[in-house]
Write a protein that holds these residues in place. Structure first.
Motif, PDB file in Angstrom:
ATOM      1  N   PHE A 166      16.675 -26.555 -10.070  1.00 26.14           N
ATOM      2  CA  PHE A 166      15.782 -27.343 -10.573  1.00 26.14           C
ATOM      3  C   PHE A 166      16.538 -28.700 -10.573  1.00 26.14           C
ATOM      4  O   PHE A 166      15.832 -29.578 -11.168  1.00 26.14           O
ATOM      5  N   LYS A 167      17.614 -28.947 -10.241  1.00 26.65           N
ATOM      6  CA  LYS A 167      18.277 -30.345 -10.393  1.00 26.65           C
ATOM      7  C   LYS A 167      18.041 -31.120  -9.145  1.00 26.65           C
ATOM      8  O   LYS A 167      18.330 -32.427  -9.125  1.00 26.65           O
ATOM      9  N   SER A 168      17.416 -30.360  -8.050  1.00 18.16           N
ATOM     10  CA  SER A 168      17.445 -30.890  -6.809  1.00 18.16           C
ATOM     11  C   SER A 168      16.482 -32.159  -6.917  1.00 18.16           C
ATOM     12  O   SER A 168      15.466 -32.302  -7.407  1.00 18.16           O
ATOM     13  N   ASN A 169      16.713 -33.230  -5.916  1.00 18.69           N
ATOM     14  CA  ASN A 169      15.952 -34.248  -5.753  1.00 18.69           C
ATOM     15  C   ASN A 169      14.886 -34.249  -5.176  1.00 18.69           C
ATOM     16  O   ASN A 169      13.688 -35.016  -5.243  1.00 18.69           O
ATOM     17  N   THR A 170      14.604 -33.412  -4.012  1.00 16.72           N
ATOM     18  CA  THR A 170      13.571 -33.271  -3.219  1.00 16.72           C
ATOM     19  C   THR A 170      13.155 -31.941  -2.954  1.00 16.72           C
ATOM     20  O   THR A 170      14.137 -30.841  -3.173  1.00 16.72           O
ATOM     21  N   LEU A 171      12.146 -31.689  -2.484  1.00 16.27           N
ATOM     22  CA  LEU A 171      11.622 -30.279  -2.120  1.00 16.27           C
ATOM     23  C   LEU A 171      12.506 -29.614  -1.133  1.00 16.27           C
ATOM     24  O   LEU A 171      12.781 -28.228  -1.318  1.00 16.27           O
ATOM     25  N   ASP A 172      12.894 -30.288   0.053  1.00 13.63           N
ATOM     26  CA  ASP A 172      13.677 -29.826   0.846  1.00 13.63           C
ATOM     27  C   ASP A 172      15.113 -29.325   0.570  1.00 13.63           C
ATOM     28  O   ASP A 172      15.591 -28.225   0.624  1.00 13.63           O
ATOM     29  N   GLU A 173      15.524 -30.157  -0.333  1.00 13.62           N
ATOM     30  CA  GLU A 173      16.746 -29.906  -1.134  1.00 13.62           C
ATOM     31  C   GLU A 173      16.912 -28.340  -1.717  1.00 13.62           C
ATOM     32  O   GLU A 173      17.785 -27.744  -1.750  1.00 13.62           O
ATOM     33  N   ILE A 194       9.437 -21.216  -4.026  1.00 15.65           N
ATOM     34  CA  ILE A 194       9.619 -22.574  -3.890  1.00 15.65           C
ATOM     35  C   ILE A 194       8.449 -23.358  -4.672  1.00 15.65           C
ATOM     36  O   ILE A 194       8.830 -24.774  -5.188  1.00 15.65           O
ATOM     37  N   LYS A 195       7.390 -22.827  -5.041  1.00 17.49           N
ATOM     38  CA  LYS A 195       6.512 -23.387  -5.879  1.00 17.49           C
ATOM     39  C   LYS A 195       6.897 -23.802  -7.120  1.00 17.49           C
ATOM     40  O   LYS A 195       6.204 -24.275  -7.963  1.00 17.49           O
ATOM     41  N   LEU A 196       8.060 -23.170  -7.550  1.00 17.42           N
ATOM     42  CA  LEU A 196       8.542 -23.273  -8.962  1.00 17.42           C
ATOM     43  C   LEU A 196       9.120 -24.657  -8.904  1.00 17.42           C
ATOM     44  O   LEU A 196       9.433 -25.200 -10.076  1.00 17.42           O
ATOM     45  N   TYR A 197       9.544 -25.441  -8.007  1.00 15.56           N
ATOM     46  CA  TYR A 197      10.025 -26.566  -8.108  1.00 15.56           C
ATOM     47  C   TYR A 197       9.201 -27.781  -8.338  1.00 15.56           C
ATOM     48  O   TYR A 197       8.162 -27.903  -8.340  1.00 15.56           O
ATOM     49  N   LYS A 198      10.012 -28.490  -9.363  1.00 12.96           N
ATOM     50  CA  LYS A 198       9.217 -29.624 -10.153  1.00 12.96           C
ATOM     51  C   LYS A 198      10.368 -30.638 -10.393  1.00 12.96           C
ATOM     52  O   LYS A 198      11.414 -30.289 -10.949  1.00 12.96           O
ATOM     53  N   LYS A 199      10.210 -31.738  -9.802  1.00 11.42           N
ATOM     54  CA  LYS A 199      11.273 -32.935 -10.119  1.00 11.42           C
ATOM     55  C   LYS A 199      11.554 -33.231 -11.517  1.00 11.42           C
ATOM     56  O   LYS A 199      10.475 -33.182 -12.138  1.00 11.42           O
ATOM     57  N   ASP A 200      12.760 -33.418 -11.653  1.00 16.37           N
ATOM     58  CA  ASP A 200      13.075 -33.846 -13.050  1.00 16.37           C
ATOM     59  C   ASP A 200      12.787 -32.833 -14.254  1.00 16.37           C
ATOM     60  O   ASP A 200      12.149 -33.258 -15.320  1.00 16.37           O
ATOM     61  N   THR A 201      12.546 -31.553 -13.905  1.00 18.40           N
ATOM     62  CA  THR A 201      12.302 -30.902 -15.166  1.00 18.40           C
ATOM     63  C   THR A 201      13.568 -30.308 -15.920  1.00 18.40           C
ATOM     64  O   THR A 201      14.682 -30.213 -15.269  1.00 18.40           O
ATOM     65  N   SER A 202      13.409 -29.990 -17.133  1.00 18.21           N
ATOM     66  CA  SER A 202      14.416 -29.577 -17.904  1.00 18.21           C
ATOM     67  C   SER A 202      15.163 -28.292 -17.939  1.00 18.21           C
ATOM     68  O   SER A 202      15.808 -27.862 -18.492  1.00 18.21           O
ATOM     69  N   ILE A 203      14.527 -27.314 -16.896  1.00 12.93           N
ATOM     70  CA  ILE A 203      14.793 -26.140 -16.845  1.00 12.93           C
ATOM     71  C   ILE A 203      16.301 -25.798 -16.472  1.00 12.93           C
ATOM     72  O   ILE A 203      16.563 -26.396 -15.400  1.00 12.93           O
ATOM     73  N   ARG A 204      16.914 -25.124 -17.189  1.00  6.14           N
ATOM     74  CA  ARG A 204      18.286 -24.515 -16.811  1.00  6.14           C
ATOM     75  C   ARG A 204      18.441 -23.210 -16.750  1.00  6.14           C
ATOM     76  O   ARG A 204      17.706 -22.326 -17.624  1.00  6.14           O
ATOM     77  N   TYR A 205      19.314 -22.701 -16.191  1.00  6.88           N
ATOM     78  CA  TYR A 205      19.767 -21.187 -16.132  1.00  6.88           C
ATOM     79  C   TYR A 205      19.860 -20.419 -17.533  1.00  6.88           C
ATOM     80  O   TYR A 205      20.471 -20.933 -18.417  1.00  6.88           O
ATOM     81  N   ASN A 206      19.083 -19.417 -17.497  1.00  2.00           N
ATOM     82  CA  ASN A 206      19.322 -18.735 -18.836  1.00  2.00           C
ATOM     83  C   ASN A 206      19.328 -17.160 -18.606  1.00  2.00           C
ATOM     84  O   ASN A 206      18.570 -16.751 -17.930  1.00  2.00           O
TER      85      ASN A 206
END
Lengths: 103, 385
Positions: free
Chosen positions: B225-232, B299-311
């Motif tokens: 969720f911290k990734s800067n790009t989709l590829d990352e 991978i469709k869960l990826y959204k840039k700058d989202t606040s989601i963190r592991y729980n």
């Protein structure tokens, strides 16, 4: 630690290959360590795929993480590694050594 | 991804296992009907599948790839292979590649090994099998009818030569120390080594400089969720080698406990649900080959700058705390009350407690309560609407 070359009085087990060493066979013995075959005592070296010489494993930066017995036996020596286009040189040399790969 | 982009285009472009490669080429060159199939044995990630693909391409075969889950039962094997073995001309020039044959064992084998061995005895098309190990009893019977070629781990310095060539081609810069570290950590697995290097170069560099495989699930989800790009994000996801069930649950619990918009929550839960359905299908029919599509869904869960963190838990902390501490008190209260009312504790909790609280709240009757439960009852009464 010193390894002494002795003719075996009793059968023993080589600490390197775990195979038996028979009576009268020549083995290398060290106090507290055990015995090993003469052959097993030789320092293992991989072969350089480019120049064909020894790869210089004892000076290799990966010596601690490279299981010389288990890995594929052709590597590259430091001198050939440091040359320009070393990867192309490696591929060319391998193609020359294993003609069939050009099939 | 670099591991795809720099995949060797011919057998001669591969590194290491020179003799094994030469033996495979020779086998293909001399192949005729009845030639013993090949069994490639070696640890994962050193090129067994790659060489099968490249050989097929180089010798003009159409490769039919199967894995252990396709060959568990006799019926499955016959369904898949009979058309290929019986009607070669219609299907072009097929070659069969069975990956992870050592994966068919124990209760997962419904006669698959035996049926496969029968086919291996009289091959009408080139067949290659791959296994990580050949020491099991089942493998012994397969080894009898095949020609074994051992793939050894590649010497680390040769890996360095290969990796530095990729880095050079990419015009990237990476310190020699990091290269050595990556090679040591990948333990001979080329794919993992390239993925790790790409992660480092493209900016995602876990503080420990460890591979994703050695990172725990928490770090993996956070990195995603911290990734800067989709590829990352894709690299992180593909490198999280954990149980798929655990992966789906981790994403689910992290999403439902995060503060995101309702629309995002809805979209993300839809994706998790798709992943869950796929996993259900895999488990129901044991179609493990479908597993490769799981990451493509997640991978469709990826959204840039989202606040989601592991729980780890799928409930928020306040609710979890309440469940833990109030639950303990309610249990103690139910134990006392159940004894008085001559019923079980669960009957009291399920049927009696709501009515009791309701009566107390409406002051319908006055019930003598132990002092220690007063606060709890007050709290529960407040929750009744």
């Amino acid at each position: 630690m010193s390894w002494r070359k002795i003719p075996m009085k009793f059968p023993g087990t080589c600490i390197v290959c775990n195979e038996k060493i028979q009576i009268n066979e020549i083995g290398l013995w060290a106090k507290g360590l055990g015995v090993k075959h003469e052959k097993c005592a030789e320092v293992k070296e991989l072969k350089c795929g480019v120049c064909g010489g020894p790869a210089g494993c004892q000076q290799c930066e990966f010596i601690e993480n490279c299981d010389l017995e288990k890995v594929s036996q052709i590597c590259i020596c430091k001198k050939c590694f440091d040359q320009k286009n070393s990867f192309d040189n490696y591929q060319e040399s391998i193609k020359k050594q294993f003609h069939i790969l050009n099939h | 991804m670099w591991s795809e982009k720099h995949r060797p285009q011919s057998i001669s472009e591969m590194v290491g296992n020179e003799e094994a490669r030469a033996a495979i080429v020779e086998w293909f060159a001399k192949w005729k009907k009845g030639t013993k199939p090949l069994l490639l044995v070696g640890p994962p990630g050193i090129g067994k599948t790659t060489i099968a693909n490249l050989s097929a391409k180089q010798f003009g075969y159409d490769m039919i790839g199967l894995n252990a889950s396709d060959v568990r039962s006799k019926a499955q094997i016959n369904d898949i292979l009979s058309p290929v073995l019986g009607n070669v001309s219609v299907l072009g020039t097929p070659m069969i590649f069975v990956d992870e044959v050592d994966g068919i064992h124990g209760r997962s084998d419904y006669g698959g090994t035996e049926a496969l061995i029968n086919i291996l005895k009289e091959p009408t098309v080139p067949m290659i099998l791959a296994a990580n190990s050949d020491s099991s009893d089942k493998m012994k019977s397969i080894k009898k009818v095949t020609k074994s070629i051992v793939f050894r781990p590649i010497p680390p310095r040769l890996l360095r030569l290969y990796l530095e060539n990729i880095i050079k081609k990419e015009g990237a810069k990476i310190s020699p120390g990091s290269v050595i570290k990556v090679i040591d950590e990948s333990r001979g697995d080329i794919r993992s080594m390239i993925n790790m290097t790409q992660s480092m170069v493209t900016g995602f560099n876990p503080s420990t400089e460890k591979s994703f495989e050695t990172l725990n699930i928490e770090d993996g989800i956070n990195a995603f969720f911290k990734s800067n790009t989709l590829d990352e994000a894709r690299i992180v996801l593909y490198s999280m080698q954990i149980d798929p069930r655990e992966k789906i649950i981790a994403f689910y619990s992290s999403i439902v406990t995060s503060r995101i918009s309702n629309d995002d929550m809805q979209n993300m839960l839809q994706v998790v649900s798709e992943a869950d359905i796929l996993y259900g299908k895999i488990m129901k029919n044991q179609e493990w080959r479908l597993l490769r599509y799981l990451d493509a869904i997640l991978i469709k869960l990826y959204k840039k700058d989202t606040s989601i963190r592991y729980n780890k838990f799928n409930l928020s902390w306040p609710l979890l705390n309440r469940l833990r501490w109030d639950g303990k008190n309610i249990k103690a209260f139910a134990t006392v009350m159940a004894k008085q009312m001559h019923i079980s504790r669960s009957t009291f909790g399920t049927f009696y407690l709501p009515y009791l609280l309701f009566c107390l709240k409406n002051k319908q009757f006055n019930f003598p309560l132990e002092e220690s439960f007063g606060e709890l009852v007050e709290k529960e009464m407040e929750l009744i609407k």
